[in-house]
Design a protein around this motif. Structure first.
Motif, PDB file in Angstrom:
ATOM      1  N   GLU A 121       0.813  -1.212   0.000  1.00  0.00           N
ATOM      2  CA  GLU A 121       0.000   0.000   0.000  1.00  0.00           C
ATOM      3  C   GLU A 121       0.850   1.266   0.000  1.00  0.00           C
ATOM      4  O   GLU A 121       0.407   2.312  -0.496  1.00  0.00           O
ATOM      5  N   ASN A 122       2.058   1.196   0.532  1.00  0.00           N
ATOM      6  CA  ASN A 122       2.954   2.359   0.447  1.00  0.00           C
ATOM      7  C   ASN A 122       3.294   2.667  -1.006  1.00  0.00           C
ATOM      8  O   ASN A 122       3.372   3.830  -1.406  1.00  0.00           O
ATOM      9  N   GLU A 123       3.492   1.624  -1.785  1.00  0.00           N
ATOM     10  CA  GLU A 123       3.760   1.798  -3.211  1.00  0.00           C
ATOM     11  C   GLU A 123       2.535   2.389  -3.912  1.00  0.00           C
ATOM     12  O   GLU A 123       2.654   3.274  -4.766  1.00  0.00           O
ATOM     13  N   MET A 124       1.355   1.893  -3.551  1.00  0.00           N
ATOM     14  CA  MET A 124       0.128   2.448  -4.119  1.00  0.00           C
ATOM     15  C   MET A 124       0.017   3.937  -3.800  1.00  0.00           C
ATOM     16  O   MET A 124      -0.324   4.754  -4.673  1.00  0.00           O
ATOM     17  N   ALA A 125       0.292   4.284  -2.544  1.00  0.00           N
ATOM     18  CA  ALA A 125       0.186   5.684  -2.134  1.00  0.00           C
ATOM     19  C   ALA A 125       1.103   6.576  -2.967  1.00  0.00           C
ATOM     20  O   ALA A 125       0.734   7.701  -3.328  1.00  0.00           O
ATOM     21  N   GLU A 144     -11.611   3.310  -4.347  1.00  0.00           N
ATOM     22  CA  GLU A 144     -12.912   2.814  -3.896  1.00  0.00           C
ATOM     23  C   GLU A 144     -12.913   1.290  -3.817  1.00  0.00           C
ATOM     24  O   GLU A 144     -13.352   0.702  -2.814  1.00  0.00           O
ATOM     25  N   ASN A 145     -12.418   0.628  -4.847  1.00  0.00           N
ATOM     26  CA  ASN A 145     -12.377  -0.837  -4.848  1.00  0.00           C
ATOM     27  C   ASN A 145     -11.432  -1.374  -3.777  1.00  0.00           C
ATOM     28  O   ASN A 145     -11.671  -2.435  -3.191  1.00  0.00           O
ATOM     29  N   THR A 146     -10.366  -0.644  -3.514  1.00  0.00           N
ATOM     30  CA  THR A 146      -9.431  -1.064  -2.467  1.00  0.00           C
ATOM     31  C   THR A 146     -10.096  -1.023  -1.099  1.00  0.00           C
ATOM     32  O   THR A 146      -9.956  -1.956  -0.292  1.00  0.00           O
ATOM     33  N   LEU A 147     -10.843   0.035  -0.823  1.00  0.00           N
ATOM     34  CA  LEU A 147     -11.546   0.136   0.458  1.00  0.00           C
ATOM     35  C   LEU A 147     -12.593  -0.967   0.589  1.00  0.00           C
ATOM     36  O   LEU A 147     -12.748  -1.571   1.661  1.00  0.00           O
ATOM     37  N   LYS A 148     -13.303  -1.242  -0.495  1.00  0.00           N
ATOM     38  CA  LYS A 148     -14.306  -2.311  -0.463  1.00  0.00           C
ATOM     39  C   LYS A 148     -13.651  -3.662  -0.190  1.00  0.00           C
ATOM     40  O   LYS A 148     -14.196  -4.489   0.548  1.00  0.00           O
ATOM     41  N   ILE A 166      -4.453   0.769   5.432  1.00  0.00           N
ATOM     42  CA  ILE A 166      -5.239   1.946   5.053  1.00  0.00           C
ATOM     43  C   ILE A 166      -4.455   3.238   5.269  1.00  0.00           C
ATOM     44  O   ILE A 166      -4.616   4.207   4.522  1.00  0.00           O
ATOM     45  N   GLN A 167      -3.578   3.265   6.266  1.00  0.00           N
ATOM     46  CA  GLN A 167      -2.952   4.517   6.684  1.00  0.00           C
ATOM     47  C   GLN A 167      -2.196   5.251   5.575  1.00  0.00           C
ATOM     48  O   GLN A 167      -2.394   6.461   5.387  1.00  0.00           O
ATOM     49  N   PRO A 168      -1.309   4.592   4.804  1.00  0.00           N
ATOM     50  CA  PRO A 168      -0.615   5.349   3.750  1.00  0.00           C
ATOM     51  C   PRO A 168      -1.562   5.871   2.675  1.00  0.00           C
ATOM     52  O   PRO A 168      -1.323   6.946   2.102  1.00  0.00           O
ATOM     53  N   ILE A 169      -2.628   5.131   2.405  1.00  0.00           N
ATOM     54  CA  ILE A 169      -3.630   5.594   1.438  1.00  0.00           C
ATOM     55  C   ILE A 169      -4.326   6.837   1.977  1.00  0.00           C
ATOM     56  O   ILE A 169      -4.531   7.827   1.258  1.00  0.00           O
ATOM     57  N   LYS A 170      -4.665   6.800   3.258  1.00  0.00           N
ATOM     58  CA  LYS A 170      -5.315   7.953   3.890  1.00  0.00           C
ATOM     59  C   LYS A 170      -4.396   9.172   3.866  1.00  0.00           C
ATOM     60  O   LYS A 170      -4.831  10.289   3.539  1.00  0.00           O
TER      61      LYS A 170
END
Length: 497
Positions: A121-125, A144-148, A166-170
């Protein structure tokens, strides 16, 4: 068909490239493989990702294009293997695909993102801002799909076991939102779960990218609704309060030239606005709460109830927020036929899964019912004290919230749940109807609560009746009062068991 995919996976004479070619041919020829078949494709991805990473990625994308409604979890392990093996190649593949800003391609690709970046998720961020700048539609659907996916794969409410993911995305979403002059805390309101906070901020950002607010137009449209305009501009300008929010339900409605919902709100405020209700009406508080994003929905429920009661019992016999010394301030007081009825209104907070993904779970057992939970909470926090201190009648009004309270849930709680059972000792016996005990047996509810009401706002708000509901007489309250409540809420009467 499942056998075909299994054969490809187990065929030791085929190279990885050949296996992937055959899978692609099979997918293109069949269009929609049967349930379970894609698990074997996932196995091939895991086996072949080191030898032919690019082809695995292309095959995964082909599946997203060709297979309608597939569950990404079916190839989840394979997608994770693709992402973990060469995430830079995944980044490049996505960037190339979204450059063309093709909506269908972006929609398909976004389904793969949650598992391609699982554990990364850090890479996604780090890629989120590029996605947002390149093609915002893909950005919104991917997050949206990631949160779901976090919710669907979570072991508990609110995806709390994915908090670290979730944190790095947030954090990155907050950066993007702030660059668009949005305030993250305004989106977060009083929400308990990180996944819900991120989902709401994402929605705010998407709405902001699609809409430009003309505040002169907002003011002009508000003036069409006389009672709403009078209350919202009571003492201070409504415009300045609405501008404090990233977005507000009223702002969205006031962007429209005409709104049946605003017509209805205007109708509800007719007997409450300054000069039309009681002199003691807390108009300033109602105004402030309607203009508060976090309090808006609950305040609308209180306004709806006050309106319904005043139209039935009369303005002078329905008081809003009268204080009981040393006890509190119930939402409404009715005086009728020598009786005083204290009314508390509640609008339940939605389940986290419903706020993010419109999924929810509703227990059928009255003992575990979410209606019972809401009634019990209100008994403990307010109603019990009112009953003990005054001895007057008490009423709880619950506005339906799809994931927590609806007509069926309330009926099951009051009257017991009906189900079908088959006797265990007689194979030839016909099914029989079984009714469970009422949820009222728990928590000594009738000792403190006399009347339970639930209602919902109708979708068609062109004209009356606007709402419909249910009324339950829990303690032998005079039937004439119950009949008036039935009329007020356009309700049916439930008979407790």
């Amino acid at each position: 068909m499942v056998w075909d995919f299994l054969q490809i996976q187990q065929d030791s004479t085929l190279s990885c490239s050949e296996k992937l070619d055959e899978i692609q041919d099979l997918i293109q020829n069949t269009g929609h493989p049967p349930s379970g078949s894609l698990y074997h494709v996932s196995d091939v991805f895991e086996d072949c990702v080191q030898q032919d990473h690019q082809k695995c990625l292309e095959t995964a994308y082909l599946i997203s294009e060709e297979v309608n409604g597939f569950a990404y979890t079916d190839i989840g392990r394979g997608l994770e293997a693709i992402g973990q093996t060469e995430i830079n190649a995944v980044n490049q593949f996505i960037q190339q695909k979204i450059q063309g800003q093709d909506l269908r391609a972006a929609c398909n690709l976004s389904k793969l993102v949650p598992r391609l970046y699982r554990g990364q998720e850090n890479e996604m961020a780090q890629k989120m801002h590029d996605w947002y700048d390149t093609y915002s539609y893909f950005f919104f659907r991917a997050i949206e799909n990631t949160l779901k996916s976090f919710l669907e794969e979570s072991s508990g409410h609110g995806a709390t076991d994915f908090s670290s993911e979730i944190q790095p995305i947030k954090d990155k979403l907050e950066d993007i939102a702030q660059s668009e002059v949005l305030i993250p805390d305004n989106a977060y309101q009083d929400k308990n779960y990180e996944v819900v906070k991120v989902a709401i901020l994402l929605n705010d950002l998407e709405w902001n990218t699609k809409n430009t607010v003309d505040w002169n137009e907002i003011q002009s449209n508000l003036s069409q609704y006389t009672h709403l305009d009078t209350l919202l501009n009571h003492n201070n300008s409504a415009k300045s309060s609405l501008q404090e929010h990233n977005t507000h339900p009223l702002t969205k409605l006031l962007k429209l030239d005409n709104s049946d919902k605003l017509d209805y709100y205007d109708h509800c405020l007719e007997l409450i606005q300054p000069g039309r209700g009681q002199n003691s009406d807390p108009n300033g508080d109602i105004r402030d709460d309607l203009l508060s994003r976090v309090k808006f929905d609950h305040t609308i429920a209180e306004v709806e109830v006050a309106n319904a009661l005043r139209r039935e019992f009369g303005i002078n016999d329905v008081t809003i927020e009268e204080t009981i010394p040393n006890t509190g301030t119930p939402d409404t007081k009715i005086t009728v036929g020598g009786e005083t009825i204290w009314v508390e209104v509640t609008f339940p907070r939605p389940q986290a899964s419903y706020e993010v993904a419109r999924h929810y779970y509703a227990p059928t057992s009255p003992e575990k019912s979410k209606v019972r939970g809401k009634v019990t909470d209100k008994l403990k926090s307010q109603i019990r004290d009112v009953k003990e201190d005054t001895g007057d009648l008490t009423t709880l009004v619950i506005k339906n919230e799809e994931s927590k309270v609806d007509d069926r849930m309330v009926r099951d709680y009051v009257e017991g749940f009906n189900g079908i059972g088959i006797p265990e000792d007689d194979d030839d016996a016909a099914p029989i109807i079984l009714t469970t005990d009422s949820g009222l047996q728990y928590d000594n509810v009738p000792d403190h609560l006399d009347i339970l009401v639930n209602y919902d706002t109708l979708n068609n708000l062109i004209g009356p009746p606007y709402i419909e509901g249910q009324v339950a007489n829990l303690t032998d309250v005079d039937q004439s009062i119950i009949d008036q409540l039935v009329d007020a809420f356009n309700a049916e009467e439930l008979i407790p068991r």
